[in-house]
Design a protein around this motif. Sequence first.
Motif, PDB file in Angstrom:
ATOM      1  N   GLU A 178      34.800  19.002  45.455  1.00 41.66           N
ATOM      2  CA  GLU A 178      33.537  18.372  45.057  1.00 41.66           C
ATOM      3  C   GLU A 178      32.881  19.079  43.875  1.00 41.66           C
ATOM      4  N   LEU A 179      33.374  20.262  43.523  1.00 44.31           N
ATOM      5  CA  LEU A 179      32.806  21.014  42.396  1.00 44.31           C
ATOM      6  C   LEU A 179      33.371  20.479  41.088  1.00 44.31           C
ATOM      7  N   SER A 180      32.557  20.526  40.055  1.00 48.64           N
ATOM      8  CA  SER A 180      33.034  20.159  38.722  1.00 48.64           C
ATOM      9  C   SER A 180      33.961  21.247  38.201  1.00 48.64           C
ATOM     10  N   PRO A 181      34.775  20.967  37.187  1.00 53.62           N
ATOM     11  CA  PRO A 181      35.635  22.017  36.621  1.00 53.62           C
ATOM     12  C   PRO A 181      34.850  23.253  36.189  1.00 53.62           C
ATOM     13  N   ALA A 182      33.661  23.045  35.627  1.00 51.61           N
ATOM     14  CA  ALA A 182      32.848  24.192  35.200  1.00 51.61           C
ATOM     15  C   ALA A 182      32.392  25.000  36.408  1.00 51.61           C
ATOM     16  N   GLU A 183      32.005  24.313  37.484  1.00 50.94           N
ATOM     17  CA  GLU A 183      31.584  25.010  38.690  1.00 50.94           C
ATOM     18  C   GLU A 183      32.754  25.770  39.312  1.00 50.94           C
ATOM     19  N   GLN A 184      33.924  25.163  39.314  1.00 50.35           N
ATOM     20  CA  GLN A 184      35.104  25.846  39.854  1.00 50.35           C
ATOM     21  C   GLN A 184      35.430  27.093  39.045  1.00 50.35           C
ATOM     22  N   ALA A 185      35.327  26.991  37.739  1.00 54.42           N
ATOM     23  CA  ALA A 185      35.625  28.144  36.886  1.00 54.42           C
ATOM     24  C   ALA A 185      34.657  29.295  37.180  1.00 54.42           C
ATOM     25  N   LYS A 186      33.381  28.954  37.355  1.00 48.48           N
ATOM     26  CA  LYS A 186      32.393  30.001  37.649  1.00 48.48           C
ATOM     27  C   LYS A 186      32.644  30.601  39.022  1.00 48.48           C
ATOM     28  N   GLN A 187      32.917  29.758  40.015  1.00 45.04           N
ATOM     29  CA  GLN A 187      33.163  30.266  41.360  1.00 45.04           C
ATOM     30  C   GLN A 187      34.398  31.163  41.414  1.00 45.04           C
ATOM     31  N   ALA A 188      35.457  30.773  40.715  1.00 46.96           N
ATOM     32  CA  ALA A 188      36.665  31.598  40.693  1.00 46.96           C
ATOM     33  C   ALA A 188      36.381  32.954  40.054  1.00 46.96           C
ATOM     34  N   ARG A 189      35.578  32.956  38.990  1.00 45.22           N
ATOM     35  CA  ARG A 189      35.231  34.226  38.333  1.00 45.22           C
ATOM     36  C   ARG A 189      34.408  35.104  39.260  1.00 45.22           C
ATOM     37  N   LEU A 190      33.467  34.530  39.998  1.00 42.27           N
ATOM     38  CA  LEU A 190      32.646  35.326  40.910  1.00 42.27           C
ATOM     39  C   LEU A 190      33.501  36.006  41.967  1.00 42.27           C
ATOM     40  N   MET A 191      34.511  35.296  42.461  1.00 42.28           N
ATOM     41  CA  MET A 191      35.389  35.896  43.456  1.00 42.28           C
ATOM     42  C   MET A 191      36.260  36.987  42.830  1.00 42.28           C
ATOM     43  N   GLU A 192      36.652  36.814  41.577  1.00 44.59           N
ATOM     44  CA  GLU A 192      37.400  37.866  40.876  1.00 44.59           C
ATOM     45  C   GLU A 192      36.564  39.139  40.775  1.00 44.59           C
ATOM     46  N   ILE A 193      35.271  38.962  40.497  1.00 40.53           N
ATOM     47  CA  ILE A 193      34.378  40.122  40.384  1.00 40.53           C
ATOM     48  C   ILE A 193      34.219  40.798  41.739  1.00 40.53           C
ATOM     49  N   TYR A 194      34.038  39.972  42.775  1.00 42.24           N
ATOM     50  CA  TYR A 194      33.906  40.503  44.131  1.00 42.24           C
ATOM     51  C   TYR A 194      35.145  41.331  44.495  1.00 42.24           C
ATOM     52  N   ALA A 195      36.322  40.782  44.222  1.00 43.84           N
ATOM     53  CA  ALA A 195      37.565  41.496  44.520  1.00 43.84           C
ATOM     54  C   ALA A 195      37.646  42.800  43.740  1.00 43.84           C
ATOM     55  N   ALA A 196      37.201  42.776  42.501  1.00 40.82           N
ATOM     56  CA  ALA A 196      37.205  43.990  41.683  1.00 40.82           C
ATOM     57  C   ALA A 196      36.305  45.063  42.280  1.00 40.82           C
ATOM     58  N   MET A 197      35.154  44.642  42.809  1.00 41.77           N
ATOM     59  CA  MET A 197      34.238  45.594  43.429  1.00 41.77           C
ATOM     60  C   MET A 197      34.854  46.211  44.679  1.00 41.77           C
ATOM     61  N   VAL A 198      35.543  45.387  45.467  1.00 40.11           N
ATOM     62  CA  VAL A 198      36.176  45.894  46.685  1.00 40.11           C
ATOM     63  C   VAL A 198      37.320  46.849  46.342  1.00 40.11           C
ATOM     64  N   ALA A 199      38.118  46.502  45.335  1.00 35.82           N
ATOM     65  CA  ALA A 199      39.231  47.367  44.933  1.00 35.82           C
ATOM     66  C   ALA A 199      38.719  48.713  44.424  1.00 35.82           C
ATOM     67  N   ASN A 200      37.628  48.681  43.669  1.00 36.03           N
ATOM     68  CA  ASN A 200      37.033  49.919  43.176  1.00 36.03           C
ATOM     69  C   ASN A 200      36.501  50.760  44.333  1.00 36.03           C
ATOM     70  N   LEU A 201      35.844  50.105  45.293  1.00 37.65           N
ATOM     71  CA  LEU A 201      35.347  50.811  46.471  1.00 37.65           C
ATOM     72  C   LEU A 201      36.503  51.470  47.213  1.00 37.65           C
ATOM     73  N   ASP A 202      37.588  50.721  47.375  1.00 30.63           N
ATOM     74  CA  ASP A 202      38.753  51.239  48.088  1.00 30.63           C
ATOM     75  C   ASP A 202      39.299  52.494  47.410  1.00 30.63           C
ATOM     76  N   SER A 203      39.366  52.479  46.094  1.00 25.43           N
ATOM     77  CA  SER A 203      39.878  53.650  45.380  1.00 25.43           C
ATOM     78  C   SER A 203      38.952  54.851  45.566  1.00 25.43           C
ATOM     79  N   ASN A 204      37.640  54.579  45.710  1.00 23.92           N
ATOM     80  CA  ASN A 204      36.694  55.670  45.911  1.00 23.92           C
ATOM     81  C   ASN A 204      36.766  56.238  47.326  1.00 23.92           C
TER      82      ASN A 204
END
Length: 444
Positions: A178-204
Amino acid sequence: GKPGHEGYLRRDVATIAERLGEAGYATLLSGKWHLGLTPEQDPHARGFQQSFTLLQGGHNHFGLGASQDLTVFNATYRENGKPVTVLPTNFFSSDTFAGKLIGQLGNVPKDKPVFAVLTFTAPHWPLQARPEDIARFKGRYDAGYEALRTERLARQTQLGLLAPGTVPHEIQGRKWAELSPAEQAKQARLMEIYAAMVANLDSNVGRVVAELKRQGRYDDTVILFFSDNGAEGMNVSDLKLGPLSERLAKVDNSLSNLGAASSYESYGPGWAQAATSPSWLYKAFQSEGGTRSPAILKVPGVTKAGGIARWNAHITDVAPTVLDFAGVAEKRTVAGQAVKPISGNSWKPVLAGTAQAVRGPTDTIGGELFGSRKLRQGDWKITDIGDGKWKLFNLAQDPGETRDLSADQPQRFQAMQDAWARWAGSVGVALPDRVLPRPELNTR
Protein backbone atom coordinates in the motif's frame (compact mmCIF):
# COMPACT_ATOMS: atom_id res chain seq x y z
CA GLY A 1 0.87 13.54 42.81
CA LYS A 2 0.62 9.74 43.07
CA PRO A 3 3.35 7.67 44.78
CA GLY A 4 5.48 5.92 42.20
CA HIS A 5 4.64 8.49 39.50
CA GLU A 6 7.22 11.10 40.52
CA GLY A 7 9.36 10.71 37.42
CA TYR A 8 12.54 9.86 39.31
CA LEU A 9 13.92 6.99 41.38
CA ARG A 10 12.73 7.39 44.95
CA ARG A 11 15.10 7.17 47.89
CA ASP A 12 13.13 4.34 49.45
CA VAL A 13 14.08 2.09 46.53
CA ALA A 14 17.72 1.02 46.66
CA THR A 15 19.79 0.60 43.50
CA ILE A 16 21.83 -2.56 43.00
CA ALA A 17 24.88 -0.29 42.99
CA GLU A 18 24.05 1.04 46.46
CA ARG A 19 23.66 -2.51 47.77
CA LEU A 20 26.83 -3.88 46.16
CA GLY A 21 28.87 -0.77 46.93
CA GLU A 22 28.27 -1.37 50.63
CA ALA A 23 29.49 -4.94 50.07
CA GLY A 24 32.84 -3.78 48.68
CA TYR A 25 32.14 -3.73 44.95
CA ALA A 26 33.35 -1.10 42.51
CA THR A 27 30.18 0.25 40.87
CA LEU A 28 30.25 1.66 37.34
CA LEU A 29 27.67 3.16 34.97
CA SER A 30 27.91 4.43 31.42
CA GLY A 31 25.00 5.49 29.23
CA LYS A 32 21.38 6.45 29.72
CA TRP A 33 20.13 7.18 33.25
CA HIS A 34 16.56 8.55 32.91
CA LEU A 35 15.85 8.19 36.63
CA GLY A 36 16.16 11.81 37.75
CA LEU A 37 17.72 15.11 36.74
CA THR A 38 18.77 16.85 39.96
CA PRO A 39 22.16 16.40 41.69
CA GLU A 40 20.64 14.25 44.44
CA GLN A 41 19.05 12.04 41.75
CA ASP A 42 22.28 11.68 39.74
CA PRO A 43 23.73 8.15 39.47
CA HIS A 44 26.81 9.39 41.32
CA ALA A 45 24.48 10.08 44.26
CA ARG A 46 22.71 6.72 43.91
CA GLY A 47 25.62 4.38 44.48
CA PHE A 48 27.65 4.53 41.25
CA GLN A 49 31.22 5.42 42.16
CA GLN A 50 32.13 6.09 38.52
CA SER A 51 29.56 7.28 35.98
CA PHE A 52 29.28 8.88 32.57
CA THR A 53 25.62 9.42 31.83
CA LEU A 54 22.92 10.99 29.73
CA LEU A 55 20.38 12.17 32.28
CA GLN A 56 17.36 12.17 29.96
CA GLY A 57 15.81 9.30 28.04
CA GLY A 58 17.07 10.01 24.53
CA HIS A 59 19.35 12.22 22.50
CA ASN A 60 21.04 12.94 19.19
CA HIS A 61 23.44 10.00 18.77
CA PHE A 62 26.14 12.27 17.31
CA GLY A 63 25.97 14.61 20.32
CA LEU A 64 24.18 17.58 18.76
CA GLY A 65 22.00 19.60 21.10
CA ALA A 66 23.90 18.85 24.31
CA SER A 67 22.74 21.30 26.94
CA GLN A 68 22.72 21.84 30.68
CA ASP A 69 19.07 22.93 30.39
CA LEU A 70 17.25 20.12 32.19
CA THR A 71 14.24 19.72 29.91
CA VAL A 72 12.88 16.51 28.46
CA PHE A 73 14.03 17.08 24.86
CA ASN A 74 17.53 18.28 25.68
CA ALA A 75 20.54 16.05 26.25
CA THR A 76 22.38 16.66 29.51
CA TYR A 77 25.55 14.71 30.31
CA ARG A 78 27.26 14.22 33.67
CA GLU A 79 30.52 12.51 34.60
CA ASN A 80 30.91 11.49 38.22
CA GLY A 81 28.16 13.96 39.10
CA LYS A 82 29.75 16.93 37.34
CA PRO A 83 28.44 18.66 34.19
CA VAL A 84 30.03 17.62 30.89
CA THR A 85 30.27 20.76 28.79
CA VAL A 86 32.38 19.32 25.94
CA LEU A 87 31.68 15.85 24.58
CA PRO A 88 34.51 13.57 23.42
CA THR A 89 35.82 14.04 19.88
CA ASN A 90 33.93 11.97 17.28
CA PHE A 91 31.13 11.33 19.76
CA PHE A 92 28.71 8.58 18.78
CA SER A 93 26.50 7.25 21.54
CA SER A 94 27.35 3.54 21.55
CA ASP A 95 31.06 4.11 20.84
CA THR A 96 31.38 6.69 23.60
CA PHE A 97 29.35 4.83 26.21
CA ALA A 98 31.33 1.61 25.68
CA GLY A 99 34.61 3.51 25.65
CA LYS A 100 33.80 5.29 28.89
CA LEU A 101 32.94 2.01 30.62
CA ILE A 102 36.18 0.46 29.39
CA GLY A 103 38.02 3.41 30.88
CA GLN A 104 36.20 3.00 34.18
CA LEU A 105 37.10 -0.69 34.30
CA GLY A 106 40.72 0.28 33.86
CA ASN A 107 40.52 2.37 37.04
CA VAL A 108 39.46 -0.57 39.23
CA PRO A 109 42.12 -2.63 41.07
CA LYS A 110 42.35 -6.15 39.70
CA ASP A 111 41.42 -7.75 43.04
CA LYS A 112 38.25 -5.69 43.53
CA PRO A 113 34.88 -7.10 42.37
CA VAL A 114 32.93 -5.02 39.87
CA PHE A 115 29.26 -4.26 39.18
CA ALA A 116 28.95 -2.42 35.85
CA VAL A 117 25.89 -1.14 33.98
CA LEU A 118 26.15 -0.17 30.30
CA THR A 119 22.91 1.39 29.06
CA PHE A 120 23.05 2.02 25.32
CA THR A 121 20.56 4.47 23.84
CA ALA A 122 20.81 2.87 20.38
CA PRO A 123 18.77 1.88 18.50
CA HIS A 124 16.20 4.27 19.98
CA TRP A 125 15.06 7.07 17.69
CA PRO A 126 16.29 9.33 16.23
CA LEU A 127 17.68 6.71 13.85
CA GLN A 128 21.25 7.85 13.17
CA ALA A 129 24.41 6.02 12.18
CA ARG A 130 27.67 6.54 10.33
CA PRO A 131 27.41 6.30 6.52
CA GLU A 132 29.83 3.38 6.30
CA ASP A 133 27.72 1.38 8.78
CA ILE A 134 24.51 2.13 6.89
CA ALA A 135 26.12 1.11 3.60
CA ARG A 136 26.62 -2.43 4.92
CA PHE A 137 22.86 -2.98 4.73
CA LYS A 138 22.05 -1.25 1.45
CA GLY A 139 19.16 -3.06 -0.26
CA ARG A 140 18.80 -5.59 2.55
CA TYR A 141 15.24 -4.54 3.40
CA ASP A 142 13.84 -3.57 -0.01
CA ALA A 143 11.31 -6.45 0.10
CA GLY A 144 9.49 -4.82 3.03
CA TYR A 145 8.46 -5.61 6.55
CA GLU A 146 6.11 -8.51 5.80
CA ALA A 147 8.96 -10.32 4.01
CA LEU A 148 11.32 -9.67 6.92
CA ARG A 149 8.70 -10.94 9.34
CA THR A 150 8.30 -14.18 7.38
CA GLU A 151 12.06 -14.63 7.29
CA ARG A 152 12.45 -14.08 11.02
CA LEU A 153 9.59 -16.38 11.94
CA ALA A 154 11.21 -19.16 9.93
CA ARG A 155 14.57 -18.51 11.59
CA GLN A 156 13.03 -18.58 15.09
CA THR A 157 11.42 -21.94 14.31
CA GLN A 158 14.72 -23.27 12.93
CA LEU A 159 16.55 -22.22 16.11
CA GLY A 160 13.94 -23.84 18.34
CA LEU A 161 12.71 -20.54 19.75
CA LEU A 162 9.23 -21.19 18.33
CA ALA A 163 7.30 -24.42 18.01
CA PRO A 164 6.52 -25.42 14.41
CA GLY A 165 3.11 -24.15 13.40
CA THR A 166 3.10 -21.19 15.80
CA VAL A 167 0.46 -18.70 14.64
CA PRO A 168 1.81 -15.13 14.62
CA HIS A 169 -0.32 -12.10 15.24
CA GLU A 170 -1.20 -10.22 12.09
CA ILE A 171 0.60 -6.96 11.33
CA GLN A 172 -1.71 -4.00 11.99
CA GLY A 173 -1.55 -0.81 9.95
CA ARG A 174 -0.57 -0.23 6.33
CA LYS A 175 0.73 -3.11 4.24
CA TRP A 176 4.00 -2.73 2.31
CA ALA A 177 2.17 -2.96 -1.02
CA GLU A 178 0.00 0.00 0.00
CA LEU A 179 3.04 2.30 0.25
CA SER A 180 4.11 4.41 -2.69
CA PRO A 181 7.56 3.75 -4.20
CA ALA A 182 8.87 6.86 -2.42
CA GLU A 183 7.46 5.66 0.90
CA GLN A 184 8.96 2.21 0.38
CA ALA A 185 12.35 3.72 -0.38
CA LYS A 186 12.25 5.79 2.81
CA GLN A 187 11.08 2.86 4.93
CA ALA A 188 13.81 0.59 3.56
CA ARG A 189 16.43 3.24 4.35
CA LEU A 190 15.15 3.65 7.92
CA MET A 191 15.52 -0.07 8.50
CA GLU A 192 19.05 0.03 7.05
CA ILE A 193 19.91 2.73 9.58
CA TYR A 194 18.34 0.75 12.41
CA ALA A 195 20.38 -2.32 11.43
CA ALA A 196 23.52 -0.20 11.30
CA MET A 197 22.87 1.04 14.83
CA VAL A 198 22.39 -2.51 16.10
CA ALA A 199 25.55 -3.75 14.36
CA ASN A 200 27.55 -0.89 15.86
CA LEU A 201 26.12 -1.63 19.31
CA ASP A 202 27.05 -5.29 18.89
CA SER A 203 30.65 -4.41 18.06
CA ASN A 204 30.80 -2.23 21.18
CA VAL A 205 29.59 -5.10 23.35
CA GLY A 206 32.52 -6.99 21.85
CA ARG A 207 34.90 -4.22 22.91
CA VAL A 208 33.75 -4.51 26.51
CA VAL A 209 34.01 -8.31 26.48
CA ALA A 210 37.52 -8.02 25.08
CA GLU A 211 38.47 -5.66 27.90
CA LEU A 212 37.09 -8.06 30.51
CA LYS A 213 39.20 -10.83 28.97
CA ARG A 214 42.29 -8.59 28.86
CA GLN A 215 41.88 -7.85 32.57
CA GLY A 216 41.33 -11.53 33.40
CA ARG A 217 37.81 -10.86 34.68
CA TYR A 218 35.73 -12.49 31.95
CA ASP A 219 35.65 -16.07 33.26
CA ASP A 220 34.31 -14.89 36.64
CA THR A 221 31.80 -12.38 35.27
CA VAL A 222 28.04 -12.74 34.99
CA ILE A 223 26.78 -10.88 31.89
CA LEU A 224 23.11 -10.07 31.26
CA PHE A 225 22.16 -8.31 28.03
CA PHE A 226 18.56 -7.30 27.37
CA SER A 227 16.28 -4.58 26.07
CA ASP A 228 13.89 -2.48 28.13
CA ASN A 229 10.72 -3.18 26.11
CA GLY A 230 9.44 -4.40 22.77
CA ALA A 231 10.34 -2.66 19.53
CA GLU A 232 9.38 1.01 19.14
CA GLY A 233 6.48 1.26 16.69
CA MET A 234 5.60 4.91 17.07
CA ASN A 235 6.00 7.29 14.16
CA VAL A 236 7.91 10.09 15.85
CA SER A 237 6.47 12.62 13.41
CA ASP A 238 3.00 11.90 14.90
CA LEU A 239 4.05 13.28 18.28
CA LYS A 240 2.32 16.59 18.88
CA LEU A 241 4.57 17.73 21.69
CA GLY A 242 5.63 21.38 21.59
CA PRO A 243 9.44 21.22 22.04
CA LEU A 244 9.80 18.11 19.86
CA SER A 245 7.52 19.55 17.16
CA GLU A 246 9.73 22.62 17.04
CA ARG A 247 12.82 20.44 16.66
CA LEU A 248 11.24 18.32 13.92
CA ALA A 249 10.42 21.45 11.94
CA LYS A 250 14.16 22.17 11.63
CA VAL A 251 15.51 18.76 10.59
CA ASP A 252 16.38 17.40 7.15
CA ASN A 253 14.60 14.08 6.69
CA SER A 254 15.20 13.85 2.97
CA LEU A 255 16.06 10.35 1.76
CA SER A 256 19.71 11.21 1.10
CA ASN A 257 20.14 12.72 4.58
CA LEU A 258 18.40 10.07 6.66
CA GLY A 259 20.74 8.74 9.34
CA ALA A 260 22.78 11.93 9.55
CA ALA A 261 23.05 14.02 12.69
CA SER A 262 20.68 16.58 11.15
CA SER A 263 17.91 13.99 10.58
CA TYR A 264 15.35 12.82 13.14
CA GLU A 265 13.18 9.79 12.38
CA SER A 266 11.82 6.49 13.72
CA TYR A 267 11.04 3.35 11.72
CA GLY A 268 7.35 2.97 12.53
CA PRO A 269 4.88 0.15 13.21
CA GLY A 270 5.62 -2.07 10.19
CA TRP A 271 9.24 -2.82 11.03
CA ALA A 272 8.42 -2.92 14.75
CA GLN A 273 5.87 -5.69 14.21
CA ALA A 274 8.34 -7.59 12.03
CA ALA A 275 10.76 -7.35 14.96
CA THR A 276 8.34 -8.51 17.67
CA SER A 277 6.59 -11.24 15.66
CA PRO A 278 5.02 -13.64 16.48
CA SER A 279 3.94 -11.35 19.30
CA TRP A 280 1.18 -8.77 19.24
CA LEU A 281 2.10 -5.09 18.72
CA TYR A 282 5.11 -3.30 20.28
CA LYS A 283 6.35 -0.80 22.88
CA ALA A 284 3.69 1.09 24.90
CA PHE A 285 1.28 -1.86 24.78
CA GLN A 286 1.07 -4.53 27.49
CA SER A 287 0.71 -7.21 24.83
CA GLU A 288 3.68 -9.56 24.41
CA GLY A 289 5.08 -7.43 21.59
CA GLY A 290 5.35 -4.50 23.97
CA THR A 291 6.72 -6.26 27.02
CA ARG A 292 8.59 -9.36 25.86
CA SER A 293 12.33 -8.70 25.65
CA PRO A 294 14.97 -11.11 24.36
CA ALA A 295 17.82 -11.62 26.78
CA ILE A 296 21.27 -13.20 26.66
CA LEU A 297 22.70 -14.52 29.93
CA LYS A 298 26.22 -15.77 30.55
CA VAL A 299 26.98 -17.28 33.96
CA PRO A 300 30.35 -18.90 34.69
CA GLY A 301 30.05 -22.64 35.13
CA VAL A 302 26.25 -22.65 34.95
CA THR A 303 24.87 -21.84 31.53
CA LYS A 304 25.60 -23.72 28.33
CA ALA A 305 26.24 -21.94 25.03
CA GLY A 306 23.09 -21.88 22.96
CA GLY A 307 20.80 -23.00 25.75
CA ILE A 308 17.23 -21.68 25.61
CA ALA A 309 15.50 -20.68 28.87
CA ARG A 310 11.71 -20.76 28.82
CA TRP A 311 11.02 -19.38 32.26
CA ASN A 312 8.42 -16.82 33.16
CA ALA A 313 11.08 -14.26 34.08
CA HIS A 314 10.65 -10.56 34.82
CA ILE A 315 12.70 -7.39 35.13
CA THR A 316 12.18 -7.41 38.90
CA ASP A 317 14.22 -10.64 39.00
CA VAL A 318 17.43 -8.90 37.96
CA ALA A 319 18.26 -7.41 41.37
CA PRO A 320 17.79 -10.60 43.41
CA THR A 321 19.65 -12.62 40.78
CA VAL A 322 22.66 -10.29 40.80
CA LEU A 323 22.72 -10.16 44.60
CA ASP A 324 22.43 -13.95 44.77
CA PHE A 325 25.44 -14.51 42.51
CA ALA A 326 27.39 -11.85 44.42
CA GLY A 327 26.59 -13.55 47.72
CA VAL A 328 25.13 -10.33 49.12
CA ALA A 329 22.06 -10.59 51.36
CA GLU A 330 19.16 -8.22 50.89
CA LYS A 331 19.07 -5.47 53.51
CA ARG A 332 16.10 -3.32 54.49
CA THR A 333 18.35 -0.36 55.27
CA VAL A 334 20.75 0.90 52.59
CA ALA A 335 22.93 4.04 52.82
CA GLY A 336 21.18 4.84 56.10
CA GLN A 337 17.75 4.82 54.46
CA ALA A 338 14.92 2.34 55.07
CA VAL A 339 14.10 0.79 51.67
CA LYS A 340 11.30 -1.24 50.18
CA PRO A 341 11.78 -5.01 49.85
CA ILE A 342 12.85 -6.56 46.56
CA SER A 343 9.85 -8.11 44.82
CA GLY A 344 11.47 -10.38 42.21
CA ASN A 345 12.89 -13.91 42.33
CA SER A 346 16.48 -15.04 41.81
CA TRP A 347 17.24 -17.13 38.72
CA LYS A 348 20.22 -18.81 40.37
CA PRO A 349 18.33 -21.88 41.70
CA VAL A 350 16.95 -22.64 38.23
CA LEU A 351 20.34 -22.09 36.60
CA ALA A 352 21.97 -24.33 39.19
CA GLY A 353 19.37 -27.05 38.66
CA THR A 354 18.00 -26.93 42.21
CA ALA A 355 14.63 -25.52 41.09
CA GLN A 356 12.42 -26.18 38.07
CA ALA A 357 10.94 -22.70 37.61
CA VAL A 358 11.37 -19.08 38.64
CA ARG A 359 7.64 -18.81 39.38
CA GLY A 360 4.83 -21.18 40.21
CA PRO A 361 1.63 -21.51 38.17
CA THR A 362 -0.33 -19.27 40.57
CA ASP A 363 2.26 -16.48 40.98
CA THR A 364 1.25 -13.26 39.22
CA ILE A 365 3.00 -10.42 37.43
CA GLY A 366 0.99 -7.26 36.76
CA GLY A 367 1.63 -4.37 34.42
CA GLU A 368 0.21 -1.07 33.17
CA LEU A 369 1.43 1.61 30.77
CA PHE A 370 -0.56 4.44 29.16
CA GLY A 371 -3.78 2.67 30.14
CA SER A 372 -2.75 -0.66 28.59
CA ARG A 373 -2.89 -3.43 31.20
CA LYS A 374 -1.80 -7.03 31.74
CA LEU A 375 -1.62 -9.78 34.30
CA ARG A 376 0.46 -12.94 33.83
CA GLN A 377 -0.16 -16.11 35.85
CA GLY A 378 1.79 -19.16 34.74
CA ASP A 379 1.03 -19.70 31.05
CA TRP A 380 -2.13 -17.59 31.26
CA LYS A 381 -2.34 -13.87 30.59
CA ILE A 382 -5.03 -11.21 30.39
CA THR A 383 -4.28 -8.23 28.19
CA ASP A 384 -5.97 -4.88 27.55
CA ILE A 385 -4.18 -2.91 24.83
CA GLY A 386 -5.63 0.36 26.14
CA ASP A 387 -9.17 0.21 24.83
CA GLY A 388 -10.54 -1.00 28.16
CA LYS A 389 -11.29 -4.50 26.83
CA TRP A 390 -9.66 -7.48 28.54
CA LYS A 391 -8.75 -10.62 26.58
CA LEU A 392 -7.48 -13.97 27.87
CA PHE A 393 -4.64 -15.95 26.28
CA ASN A 394 -2.65 -19.11 26.94
CA LEU A 395 0.90 -18.10 25.98
CA ALA A 396 2.27 -21.64 25.95
CA GLN A 397 -0.19 -22.59 23.21
CA ASP A 398 -0.60 -19.16 21.62
CA PRO A 399 2.43 -16.89 22.04
CA GLY A 400 1.05 -14.55 19.37
CA GLU A 401 -2.02 -13.75 21.50
CA THR A 402 -4.29 -14.58 18.56
CA ARG A 403 -7.07 -16.58 20.30
CA ASP A 404 -9.10 -14.89 23.03
CA LEU A 405 -10.20 -17.64 25.44
CA SER A 406 -12.26 -15.46 27.79
CA ALA A 407 -15.57 -17.04 26.74
CA ASP A 408 -14.14 -20.54 27.23
CA GLN A 409 -12.63 -19.81 30.66
CA PRO A 410 -15.02 -17.34 32.35
CA GLN A 411 -14.01 -18.20 35.92
CA ARG A 412 -10.28 -17.88 35.22
CA PHE A 413 -10.95 -14.71 33.22
CA GLN A 414 -12.79 -13.05 36.12
CA ALA A 415 -10.33 -14.28 38.74
CA MET A 416 -7.41 -12.79 36.80
CA GLN A 417 -9.19 -9.44 36.43
CA ASP A 418 -9.75 -9.44 40.18
CA ALA A 419 -6.06 -10.27 40.71
CA TRP A 420 -5.04 -7.37 38.46
CA ALA A 421 -7.23 -5.00 40.50
CA ARG A 422 -5.56 -6.17 43.71
CA TRP A 423 -2.10 -5.76 42.19
CA ALA A 424 -2.97 -2.29 40.84
CA GLY A 425 -4.17 -1.20 44.26
CA SER A 426 -1.03 -2.54 45.94
CA VAL A 427 1.35 -0.58 43.69
CA GLY A 428 -0.79 2.53 43.17
CA VAL A 429 -1.63 2.38 39.46
CA ALA A 430 -3.16 5.66 38.25
CA LEU A 431 -5.03 4.98 35.02
CA PRO A 432 -5.54 7.74 32.43
CA ASP A 433 -9.03 9.21 32.37
CA ARG A 434 -9.48 8.51 28.64
CA VAL A 435 -8.39 6.05 26.00
CA LEU A 436 -5.18 7.37 24.47
CA PRO A 437 -5.07 7.76 20.67
CA ARG A 438 -2.91 5.32 18.71
CA PRO A 439 -2.44 7.07 15.35
CA GLU A 440 0.09 4.51 14.10
CA LEU A 441 -2.65 1.85 14.17
CA ASN A 442 -5.14 3.89 12.17
CA THR A 443 -3.20 4.50 8.96
CA ARG A 444 -5.23 2.52 6.42
